[in-house]
Design a protein around this motif. Structure first.
Motif, PDB file in Angstrom:
ATOM      1  N   TYR A   9      74.249  17.860 -26.915  1.00  0.00           N
ATOM      2  CA  TYR A   9      73.455  16.969 -26.061  1.00  0.00           C
ATOM      3  C   TYR A   9      73.556  17.373 -24.599  1.00  0.00           C
ATOM      4  O   TYR A   9      72.570  17.394 -23.876  1.00  0.00           O
ATOM      5  CB  TYR A   9      73.920  15.517 -26.202  1.00  0.00           C
ATOM      6  CG  TYR A   9      73.784  14.968 -27.599  1.00  0.00           C
ATOM      7  CD1 TYR A   9      72.547  14.826 -28.191  1.00  0.00           C
ATOM      8  CD2 TYR A   9      74.900  14.587 -28.317  1.00  0.00           C
ATOM      9  CE1 TYR A   9      72.414  14.321 -29.469  1.00  0.00           C
ATOM     10  CE2 TYR A   9      74.779  14.067 -29.598  1.00  0.00           C
ATOM     11  CZ  TYR A   9      73.534  13.939 -30.165  1.00  0.00           C
ATOM     12  OH  TYR A   9      73.412  13.438 -31.426  1.00  0.00           O
ATOM     13  N   CYS A  10      74.765  17.674 -24.144  1.00  0.00           N
ATOM     14  CA  CYS A  10      75.002  17.980 -22.732  1.00  0.00           C
ATOM     15  C   CYS A  10      74.898  19.468 -22.429  1.00  0.00           C
ATOM     16  O   CYS A  10      74.873  19.857 -21.262  1.00  0.00           O
ATOM     17  CB  CYS A  10      76.388  17.493 -22.325  1.00  0.00           C
ATOM     18  SG  CYS A  10      76.639  15.746 -22.625  1.00  0.00           S
ATOM     19  N   ASP A  11      74.892  20.291 -23.461  1.00  0.00           N
ATOM     20  CA  ASP A  11      74.825  21.744 -23.313  1.00  0.00           C
ATOM     21  C   ASP A  11      75.992  22.255 -22.470  1.00  0.00           C
ATOM     22  O   ASP A  11      75.824  23.021 -21.523  1.00  0.00           O
ATOM     23  CB  ASP A  11      73.488  22.155 -22.696  1.00  0.00           C
ATOM     24  CG  ASP A  11      73.206  23.637 -22.883  1.00  0.00           C
ATOM     25  OD1 ASP A  11      73.693  24.211 -23.869  1.00  0.00           O
ATOM     26  OD2 ASP A  11      72.503  24.222 -22.036  1.00  0.00           O
ATOM     27  N   ASN A  20      90.275  14.981 -24.171  1.00  0.00           N
ATOM     28  CA  ASN A  20      89.052  15.512 -23.555  1.00  0.00           C
ATOM     29  C   ASN A  20      87.803  15.091 -24.321  1.00  0.00           C
ATOM     30  O   ASN A  20      86.780  14.743 -23.733  1.00  0.00           O
ATOM     31  CB  ASN A  20      89.112  17.030 -23.468  1.00  0.00           C
ATOM     32  CG  ASN A  20      90.082  17.516 -22.422  1.00  0.00           C
ATOM     33  OD1 ASN A  20      90.602  16.728 -21.636  1.00  0.00           O
ATOM     34  ND2 ASN A  20      90.346  18.800 -22.419  1.00  0.00           N
ATOM     35  N   ARG A  21      87.888  15.151 -25.647  1.00  0.00           N
ATOM     36  CA  ARG A  21      86.714  14.802 -26.439  1.00  0.00           C
ATOM     37  C   ARG A  21      86.371  13.317 -26.278  1.00  0.00           C
ATOM     38  O   ARG A  21      85.216  12.948 -26.108  1.00  0.00           O
ATOM     39  CB  ARG A  21      86.934  15.128 -27.909  1.00  0.00           C
ATOM     40  CG  ARG A  21      85.623  15.057 -28.686  1.00  0.00           C
ATOM     41  CD  ARG A  21      85.772  15.275 -30.140  1.00  0.00           C
ATOM     42  NE  ARG A  21      86.146  16.622 -30.454  1.00  0.00           N
ATOM     43  CZ  ARG A  21      85.959  17.163 -31.657  1.00  0.00           C
ATOM     44  NH1 ARG A  21      85.407  16.445 -32.619  1.00  0.00           N
ATOM     45  NH2 ARG A  21      86.335  18.386 -31.905  1.00  0.00           N
ATOM     46  N   GLY A  27      81.659   9.272 -21.822  1.00  0.00           N
ATOM     47  CA  GLY A  27      81.207   9.466 -20.451  1.00  0.00           C
ATOM     48  C   GLY A  27      79.733   9.141 -20.267  1.00  0.00           C
ATOM     49  O   GLY A  27      78.924   9.204 -21.192  1.00  0.00           O
ATOM     50  N   VAL A  28      79.389   8.788 -19.048  1.00  0.00           N
ATOM     51  CA  VAL A  28      78.026   8.397 -18.718  1.00  0.00           C
ATOM     52  C   VAL A  28      77.060   9.559 -18.922  1.00  0.00           C
ATOM     53  O   VAL A  28      75.964   9.393 -19.475  1.00  0.00           O
ATOM     54  CB  VAL A  28      77.954   7.876 -17.257  1.00  0.00           C
ATOM     55  CG1 VAL A  28      76.526   7.607 -16.842  1.00  0.00           C
ATOM     56  CG2 VAL A  28      78.804   6.641 -17.110  1.00  0.00           C
ATOM     57  N   ALA A  33      72.495  11.861 -21.845  1.00  0.00           N
ATOM     58  CA  ALA A  33      71.895  13.023 -22.511  1.00  0.00           C
ATOM     59  C   ALA A  33      71.584  12.703 -23.969  1.00  0.00           C
ATOM     60  O   ALA A  33      70.538  13.119 -24.499  1.00  0.00           O
ATOM     61  CB  ALA A  33      72.831  14.222 -22.410  1.00  0.00           C
ATOM     62  N   LYS A  34      72.457  11.964 -24.619  1.00  0.00           N
ATOM     63  CA  LYS A  34      72.242  11.589 -26.011  1.00  0.00           C
ATOM     64  C   LYS A  34      71.038  10.661 -26.131  1.00  0.00           C
ATOM     65  O   LYS A  34      70.210  10.808 -27.035  1.00  0.00           O
ATOM     66  CB  LYS A  34      73.495  10.906 -26.557  1.00  0.00           C
ATOM     67  CG  LYS A  34      73.452  10.611 -28.026  1.00  0.00           C
ATOM     68  CD  LYS A  34      74.782  10.028 -28.465  1.00  0.00           C
ATOM     69  CE  LYS A  34      74.758   9.601 -29.907  1.00  0.00           C
ATOM     70  NZ  LYS A  34      76.013   8.988 -30.327  1.00  0.00           N
TER      71      LYS A  34
END
Length: 170
Positions: A9-11, A20-21, A27-28, A33-34
């Motif tokens: 989604y975010c590339d 981190n995941r 995250g916003v 993006a999703k």
């Protein structure tokens, strides 16, 4: 370096660990993006209904750009865009009504394509009972005459012909 996680989604990618995941998926930027990705597949009627309830974005109408982008709570569609969208929705509704009534489906639909495909397959199966002749070998256009080619580039002779000893395989 370790494994990396790539978000479609975010590339972007980042080191893959639980912290981190989790941080990325909540995250916003990722959520925006999703949402944009899934909005690409929404029904035109749903988009039209949502856009008609929104007020027009003044900043977008004045400058053609909006700082909020796809997250703006106002509509970025012009009157022409809304008219095109409503025409598309009406066309989709008409085609659904025609299908429900059992009327002939207009050409260019999946049903039309499936019928043509079934006819082609049945014709191909009836023709497949006949033995097919293999197509003769042809060199690509622009190649020199066969006599000028080295033996390694010449096509092997058809089966049943005598092969000279200097060209035998094996």
């Amino acid at each position: 370096m370790g494994k990396r996680y790539f978000c479609d989604y975010c590339d972007r990618s980042f080191q893959d660990n639980l912290h981190n995941r989790k941080k990325h998926l909540n995250g916003v930027q990722h959520l925006r993006a999703k949402r944009v990705w899934y909005d690409l597949f929404r029904d035109a009627a749903a988009i039209l209904q949502e856009e008609q309830t929104k007020k027009p974005c003044r900043k977008f109408l004045q400058t053609g750009q909006c700082d909020f982008g796809s997250n703006c709570r106002f509509s970025h569609m012009t009157e022409q865009d809304l008219e095109k969208l409503s025409a598309q929705v009406q066309g989709e509704q008409r085609s659904k009504e025609l299908q429900q009534e059992g009327a002939d489906v207009p050409p260019g639909t999946i049903e039309d394509w499936l019928e043509k495909r079934a006819k082609r397959l049945s014709a191909a199966q009836s023709n497949s009972a006949l033995p097919e002749k293999p197509a003769p070998f042809q060199y690509p256009p622009g190649w020199p005459p066969v006599q000028d080619l080295p033996p390694s580039l010449q096509a092997p002779p058809p089966t049943g012909w005598p092969v000279p000893p200097n060209l035998q395989w094996g």
